[in-house]
Each structure stands twice: as structure tokens, then as C-alpha cells.
Design a protein around this motif. Structure first.
Motif, mmCIF file in Angstrom:
data_model
loop_
_atom_site.group_PDB
_atom_site.id
_atom_site.type_symbol
_atom_site.label_atom_id
_atom_site.label_comp_id
_atom_site.label_asym_id
_atom_site.label_seq_id
_atom_site.Cartn_x
_atom_site.Cartn_y
_atom_site.Cartn_z
ATOM 1 N N ALA A 194 0.850 -1.191 0.000
ATOM 2 C CA ALA A 194 0.000 0.000 0.000
ATOM 3 C C ALA A 194 0.883 1.238 0.000
ATOM 4 O O ALA A 194 1.756 1.387 0.859
ATOM 5 N N VAL A 195 0.670 2.121 -0.963
ATOM 6 C CA VAL A 195 1.444 3.358 -1.051
ATOM 7 C C VAL A 195 0.457 4.516 -0.950
ATOM 8 O O VAL A 195 -0.243 4.845 -1.906
ATOM 9 N N GLY A 196 0.370 5.115 0.224
ATOM 10 C CA GLY A 196 -0.603 6.186 0.421
ATOM 11 C C GLY A 196 -0.969 6.324 1.888
ATOM 12 O O GLY A 196 -0.198 5.966 2.775
ATOM 13 N N GLY A 197 -2.189 6.800 2.124
ATOM 14 C CA GLY A 197 -2.669 7.011 3.480
ATOM 15 C C GLY A 197 -3.519 5.861 3.969
ATOM 16 O O GLY A 197 -3.503 4.760 3.417
ATOM 17 N N GLY A 198 -4.306 6.142 5.005
ATOM 18 C CA GLY A 198 -5.087 5.092 5.636
ATOM 19 C C GLY A 198 -6.109 4.447 4.718
ATOM 20 O O GLY A 198 -6.370 3.250 4.828
ATOM 21 N N SER A 199 -6.671 5.213 3.794
ATOM 22 C CA SER A 199 -7.665 4.641 2.889
ATOM 23 C C SER A 199 -7.041 3.575 1.997
ATOM 24 O O SER A 199 -7.651 2.529 1.736
ATOM 25 N N VAL A 200 -5.820 3.832 1.530
ATOM 26 C CA VAL A 200 -5.124 2.852 0.690
ATOM 27 C C VAL A 200 -4.815 1.596 1.502
ATOM 28 O O VAL A 200 -4.970 0.470 1.026
ATOM 29 N N LEU A 201 -4.379 1.803 2.737
ATOM 30 C CA LEU A 201 -4.098 0.655 3.595
ATOM 31 C C LEU A 201 -5.362 -0.154 3.888
ATOM 32 O O LEU A 201 -5.337 -1.396 3.871
ATOM 33 N N ASP A 202 -6.463 0.531 4.154
ATOM 34 C CA ASP A 202 -7.718 -0.170 4.401
ATOM 35 C C ASP A 202 -8.097 -1.028 3.205
ATOM 36 O O ASP A 202 -8.503 -2.188 3.353
ATOM 37 N N GLU B 63 -9.386 -16.186 8.043
ATOM 38 C CA GLU B 63 -8.423 -17.168 8.523
ATOM 39 C C GLU B 63 -7.098 -17.076 7.777
ATOM 40 O O GLU B 63 -6.135 -17.766 8.137
ATOM 41 N N ALA B 64 -7.055 -16.233 6.751
ATOM 42 C CA ALA B 64 -5.820 -16.076 5.974
ATOM 43 C C ALA B 64 -5.823 -14.702 5.324
ATOM 44 O O ALA B 64 -6.874 -14.072 5.160
ATOM 45 N N ILE B 65 -4.633 -14.247 4.965
ATOM 46 C CA ILE B 65 -4.499 -12.964 4.276
ATOM 47 C C ILE B 65 -3.244 -13.000 3.424
ATOM 48 O O ILE B 65 -2.253 -13.650 3.781
ATOM 49 N N VAL B 66 -3.288 -12.345 2.269
ATOM 50 C CA VAL B 66 -2.066 -12.039 1.546
ATOM 51 C C VAL B 66 -1.412 -10.890 2.295
ATOM 52 O O VAL B 66 -2.029 -9.829 2.470
ATOM 53 N N PRO B 67 -0.185 -11.052 2.787
ATOM 54 C CA PRO B 67 0.405 -10.051 3.680
ATOM 55 C C PRO B 67 0.524 -8.672 3.040
ATOM 56 O O PRO B 67 0.665 -8.538 1.817
ATOM 57 N N VAL B 68 0.480 -7.674 3.909
ATOM 58 C CA VAL B 68 0.470 -6.271 3.490
ATOM 59 C C VAL B 68 1.655 -5.535 4.114
ATOM 60 O O VAL B 68 2.013 -5.772 5.270
ATOM 61 N N GLY B 69 2.273 -4.661 3.332
ATOM 62 C CA GLY B 69 3.239 -3.688 3.826
ATOM 63 C C GLY B 69 2.847 -2.335 3.272
ATOM 64 O O GLY B 69 1.946 -2.230 2.427
ATOM 65 N N ALA C 95 -2.561 9.794 10.135
ATOM 66 C CA ALA C 95 -3.961 9.961 10.535
ATOM 67 C C ALA C 95 -4.530 8.689 11.147
ATOM 68 O O ALA C 95 -4.771 8.616 12.345
ATOM 69 N N THR C 96 -4.739 7.678 10.328
ATOM 70 C CA THR C 96 -5.569 6.546 10.734
ATOM 71 C C THR C 96 -4.861 5.539 11.624
ATOM 72 O O THR C 96 -5.517 4.744 12.290
ATOM 73 N N GLY C 97 -3.532 5.515 11.611
ATOM 74 C CA GLY C 97 -2.815 4.512 12.379
ATOM 75 C C GLY C 97 -2.882 3.128 11.771
ATOM 76 O O GLY C 97 -2.423 2.148 12.371
ATOM 77 N N SER C 98 -3.436 3.007 10.554
ATOM 78 C CA SER C 98 -3.583 1.695 9.911
ATOM 79 C C SER C 98 -2.244 1.015 9.677
ATOM 80 O O SER C 98 -2.176 -0.200 9.508
ATOM 81 N N GLU C 99 -1.173 1.810 9.672
ATOM 82 C CA GLU C 99 0.149 1.266 9.407
ATOM 83 C C GLU C 99 0.653 0.342 10.512
ATOM 84 O O GLU C 99 1.626 -0.403 10.318
ATOM 85 N N MET C 100 0.004 0.382 11.689
ATOM 86 C CA MET C 100 0.372 -0.560 12.755
ATOM 87 C C MET C 100 -0.847 -1.249 13.365
ATOM 88 O O MET C 100 -0.692 -2.089 14.248
ATOM 89 N N SER C 101 -2.034 -0.923 12.904
ATOM 90 C CA SER C 101 -3.241 -1.447 13.541
ATOM 91 C C SER C 101 -3.749 -2.704 12.841
ATOM 92 O O SER C 101 -3.284 -3.085 11.766
ATOM 93 N N ASN C 102 -4.736 -3.326 13.473
ATOM 94 C CA ASN C 102 -5.378 -4.502 12.886
ATOM 95 C C ASN C 102 -6.683 -4.138 12.193
ATOM 96 O O ASN C 102 -7.485 -5.009 11.876
ATOM 97 N N SER C 103 -6.900 -2.848 11.947
ATOM 98 C CA SER C 103 -8.201 -2.362 11.483
ATOM 99 C C SER C 103 -8.221 -2.039 9.996
ATOM 100 O O SER C 103 -7.203 -1.652 9.411
ATOM 101 N N SER C 104 -9.392 -2.177 9.420
ATOM 102 C CA SER C 104 -9.650 -1.784 8.038
ATOM 103 C C SER C 104 -11.098 -1.333 7.958
ATOM 104 O O SER C 104 -11.981 -1.946 8.558
ATOM 105 N N PRO D 42 0.202 -4.789 9.257
ATOM 106 C CA PRO D 42 1.226 -4.837 8.199
ATOM 107 C C PRO D 42 2.497 -5.527 8.664
ATOM 108 O O PRO D 42 2.899 -5.455 9.835
ATOM 109 N N VAL D 43 3.156 -6.188 7.717
ATOM 110 C CA VAL D 43 4.447 -6.828 7.978
ATOM 111 C C VAL D 43 5.493 -5.754 8.263
ATOM 112 O O VAL D 43 6.296 -5.874 9.184
ATOM 113 N N PHE D 44 5.475 -4.709 7.457
ATOM 114 C CA PHE D 44 6.363 -3.572 7.673
ATOM 115 C C PHE D 44 5.646 -2.296 7.271
ATOM 116 O O PHE D 44 4.728 -2.310 6.448
#
Length: 392
Positions: free
Chosen positions: A95-103, A129-135, A142-151, A171-173
């Protein structure tokens, strides 16, 4: 205090020009085919997307791209990403952007390995039960999505906005270069600062116990943002202030400021989700428009916390009754919102819901939270209606 589990597996790479290291980070994460996911143009205009492409090419990592994420990210684009990810055999999403992109990236990650409709997770029908990992490479604090478990995703049909939390989505990183936030418009900077403060206060206001050390960390996050937000409006390229706010955003929503607390509140967030889902307003501005009404509505059920907030965070003198001090604290926070050009009512937000629309907002909020929500005060649909009415 209360028992807690604190889980923050995300590797944070913080500093100037760290986005140039994304290729090597992806290799360390074992990525062999990456989906680069981004918004509607700023990453292109700034040259950031070209930097990402160069880094991935130098690392020898093939990739596909999907742009077009908008604020209040749409389910329709998530579906496109899932289809693209399956077709291209994507095994990592950047994800390259802000919280909306991460979500949006997290939702795509949930959807690729799932045989059903990814909306099942957001509609509280299933657990992933599974996810393709995200960085990510973050461009907005703003959203804190870069370290949170939320979307949080908005379903196009009906403007239904729903959040989903699962530790698989952390996120992995996360690459955090404060320089990438210097071109933000003042309004978006203020919205981001508001969201950071609200993420912290949603955990602060609880009626069932807290830890002193957690309170001090929460206090530090809020006061840091309140100090640096006005600086950024006057001096948008101030690196120190950008860095302070960016790190505050991560700490506000990775769980740290809730450790030992008696549950999270998040009623204001849920009320705002329906507001921005229906009217497509900026999330931070919507939070500012609703918070004061929520605070006044629940204050008497959690008076000691509101008094503590007023004295220790808002620096209100200990003069008068507890209730008078608490009210002054709420008013001081609203004054701060005004000082950074945030609304403190729905009319200032430019939203004028009818009584019928307020009933719809309350019903949708009730559906989203399973009928009730709140840690400072447990709220039910009739309470949602009253808070929306107070916020008009």
C-alpha cells in the motif's frame, strides 16, 4: 488495571528517504509478486510511485499495479483488486498512500484467499483465517492503519461503511518518511491530527479502570499532536513536527494507549462511520463534528475520567465542581478543533440531516455494532439518535 494482550508485529522503518528501501524489505518478507496499491494521483505527481517502481525493479521483484483508492475506500475497487491479485498470483500487497489505501489493501489481502465474498468479514458474518500479507509506505499521518489490525471499507450500494479488525491485517512492515506528508493540504493535515487524537481518546474514556502509565502515554500523544498541529498549519514543511505527528499516529492506534484500560469506547468513530458513509465527508472532520456532543451525552456516566482529561490533558484549573471542570475540558477541546479549522457540529461540516435521515444513521450504526457500543457509557439506538440530534 485490567489484563491485556499487546501484539504489535509490524516492523517500522522510520526516517528520511526510507521509501527507497522498499525493494529490500519486500525481499526480506519473501515477496515474489507484489500488488502496488495506491490512490488517485498524488503518489504519481510527487514521484513516489516512480521511486517504488525503481526499488522493486532493482530488487528483481515483479509487480502489478492498482490505483484509484479514494477517501472512504470503496468495496468495488476491493473486488477489482481481489480479481487482479488472483489472476496475477500476487503474494504480497504494498500500500502506497494514506489510511484509505491501507484499508483497501487489507481488504484485498483478506479477499484473495477467501472463497466467499470479502464483505462477509465487514458485515460480521465470518472471520478471516488467511491474508495475503500487506506492507506500506505511508503518506498521511492519521488513521494509524500502518500498525493497527483495522480496516474500514464503504459498500458502494447504500453507502454502508463498516470496519473489520483482525490481527492478520497488521502490516508486515511500514515505511514512515515524514517528508512524504509535507505536501498535504492544510485541511487534510488537520483531519489527520484530529483522527490521531480521537484514536487515543476512544481508549482513554472508559468507566472500568485504567493504568497510570497508559494514561501518561495517552496524555503525551494528545498533547504532542495539539502542540504540533498548529505549527504544521503555519509551516507545512517543518520536518520535526511532521515526524512528531506521524509517530503519534502510529502509537495512537497500535493498541499501546489502551493497555490495561477497561475496554475501548469507539462510539464516536462508529457514529462517524455512518455519517461519512452517507455523506462522504472527511473522517477526521466528521469526528470533530460529533465528539463534543458525544462527550456531553456520556460525561455524567464517566465523570471522573472527564475531570481527569480536563485537568491533565486540557490544563483546566481545578476550580468549581467536577462537572464544571469536565465541561470546561470538553469546551477546550472544541476550541482546539476550531483553532485548526475543524468543525464542531454537523452544520459546520456542511451536513444538515433531516429527522428521518438521523433515524437512518442511527439504525445503520446499530446494525454495524450489533445493537450497542461504548465503554464510557453503553449506548443504544435511541442514544445514537440523541447524539446526532445534539450535533446538528
Amino acid at each position: 488495571m485490567n489484563d491485556f494482550v499487546y501484539y504489535t508485529p509490524t516492523k517500522v522503518i522510520f526516517g528520511k528517504d526510507k521509501e527507497n528501501e522498499v525493494g529490500s524489505e519486500l525481499k526480506k518478507a519473501g515477496a515474489t509478486k507484489v500488488l502496488v496499491h495506491y490512490g488517485t494521483g498524488s503518489v504519481i505527481r510527487s514521484g513516489l510511485l516512480d521511486k517504488v517502481r525503481t526499488s522493486l525493479n532493482e530488487a528483481g521483484i515483479p509487480f502489478a499495479e492498482l490505483g484509484g483508492v479514494v477517501p472512504n475506500p470503496r468495496l468495488s475497487l476491493v473486488y477489482q483488486g481481489i480479481e487482479l491479485g488472483r489472476r496475477e498470483k500476487i503474494d504480497f500487497i504494498l500500500a502506497v498512500g494514506g489510511g484509505s489505501v491501507l484499508d483497501s489493501a487489507k481488504a484485498i489481502g483478506y479477499g484473495i484467499p477467501y472463497s466467499g465474498d470479502v464483505w462477509d468479514f465487514y458485515d460480521r458474518k465470518k472471520q478471516a483465517e488467511a491474508i495475503v500479507p500487506v506492507g506500506d509506505i505511508l503518506t498521511l499521518a492519521a488513521t494509524g492503519s500502518e500498525m493497527s489490525n483495522s480496516s474500514v471499507i464503504t459498500k458502494d450500494e447504500g453507502g454502508i461503511k463498516r470496519g473489520y479488525s483482525n490481527n492478520l491485517g497488521r502490516p508486515v512492515f511500514s515505511i514512515l518518511d515524514p517528508q512524504l506528508t509535507t505536501t498535504l493540504p492544510p485541511f487534510q493535515t488537520s483531519c489527520g491530527c484530529t483522527d490521531i487524537i480521537m484514536h487515543t481518546l476512544e481508549r482513554y474514556f472508559t468507566a472500568k479502570g485504567n493504568m497510570d502509565i497508559t494514561d501518561e502515554m495517552a496524555r503525551g500523544v494528545v498533547k504532542t499532536v495539539m502542540k504540533h498541529a498548529p505549527i504544521l498549519l503555519a509551516d507545512p514543511e517543518n520536518y520535526q513536527s511532521r515526524a512528531e505527528v506521524m509517530w503519534a499516529g502510529s502509537l495512537s492506534h497500535n493498541g499501546l494507549t489502551g493497555c490495561g484500560n477497561g475496554g475501548d469506547d469507539f462510539a464516536t468513530h462508529r457514529l462517524e462511520h455512518e455519517l461519512s458513509g452517507m455523506y462522504d465527508v472527511s473522517h477526521g472532520a466528521g469526528l470533530a463534528a460529533l465528539w463534543g456532543s458525544w462527550a456531553r451525552y456520556v460525561m455524567d456516566d464517566c465523570l471522573w475520567r472527564f475531570r481527569k482529561f480536563a485537568v491533565e490533558i486540557m490544563d483546566i484549573p481545578e476550580e468549581g465542581s467536577d462537572r464544571q471542570i469536565a465541561l470546561k475540558g470538553i469546551e477546550a477541546m472544541e476550541d482546539f478543533f476550531r483553532s485548526i479549522n475543524m468543525p464542531v457540529s454537523m452544520s459546520q461540516l456542511g451536513v444538515h440531516p433531516s429527522d428521518e435521515e438521523i433515524q437512518i444513521l442511527a439504525r445503520k450504526c446499530s446494525d454495524a455494532v450489533g445493537g450497542h457500543i461504548g465503554a464510557a457509557k453503553v449506548l443504544y439506538p435511541e442514544d445514537f439518535v440523541k447524539i446526532y440530534q445534539m450535533a446538528k
